[in-house]
Motif scaffolding. Structure first.
Motif: not given
Length: 183
Positions: A13-15, A19-30, A65-70, A86-90
């Motif tokens: 998750f930390r990898c 931005d280290g905010d504790g939330v994976l957004t679509v932009y980070e995953l992109e 809990e919030k769609n698009g914010l993991i 999930f992790f291997d996808a990225f």
């Protein structure tokens, strides 16, 4: 390799959390998806998985809990055996594709199991049979350890002939006499 233990989940998750905010957004995953996309184009002859489709599947897998914010909390709630997908996808296209092919193979096996049991077996019993079958599969860590052990043995066997024949060792047997070879 491990992506199922609590420590591993936090690490991966930390990898991904750029931005280290504790939330994976679509932009980070992109950001990570872009690298996978170029690999898919090279290795899959242009047959690529679109980010929107991938995110849809992964949202269904994780159910944030919030769609698009993991969040890490969302990942900890997900079935641990599913998190490598999930992790291997990225992070690892080869393993992600292995999950995909393994999933297709498992789906076929489950369908065959169900077809053999039906109609003589109740629906509830068929579901239990499917659950028992899936529970009997080895976890990814055991599969990895078995493969590494086999590779280690193979390397050891390949090295032995190169070293040349060893002279027989002399050892003392339990009754005190000398024996050539292994006891």
């Amino acid at each position: 390799i491990d992506k199922t233990s609590p420590t591993a989940i936090e690490y991966w998750f930390r990898c991904l959390d750029l931005d280290g905010d504790g939330v994976l957004t679509v932009y980070e995953l992109e950001y990570f998806y872009d690298e996978q996309y170029s690999r898919m184009e090279e290795e899959m002859s242009g047959d690529v998985i679109m980010l929107e489709d991938l995110m849809c599947q992964l949202n269904d897998l994780v159910r944030p809990e919030k769609n698009g914010l993991i969040t890490l909390k969302d990942l900890r709630r997900a079935p641990p055996k599913m998190l490598p997908i999930f992790f291997d996808a990225f992070m690892n296209l080869t393993r992600f594709l292995e999950h995909d092919s393994r999933t297709s193979f498992l789906q076929r096996q489950l369908a065959q199991l169900s077809m053999r049991a039906m109609p003589a077996t109740s629906f509830k019993d068929v579901i239990q049979m499917r659950i028992d079958f899936l529970a009997s599969l080895p976890n990814p860590w055991i599969e990895f350890a078995d493969c590494e052990y086999a590779a280690l043995l193979n390397d050891h066997e390949e090295q032995e002939p190169q070293e040349g024949p060893a002279e027989p060792a002399q050892t003392t047997a339990t009754n005190g006499s000398l024996i050539n070879g292994n006891v």
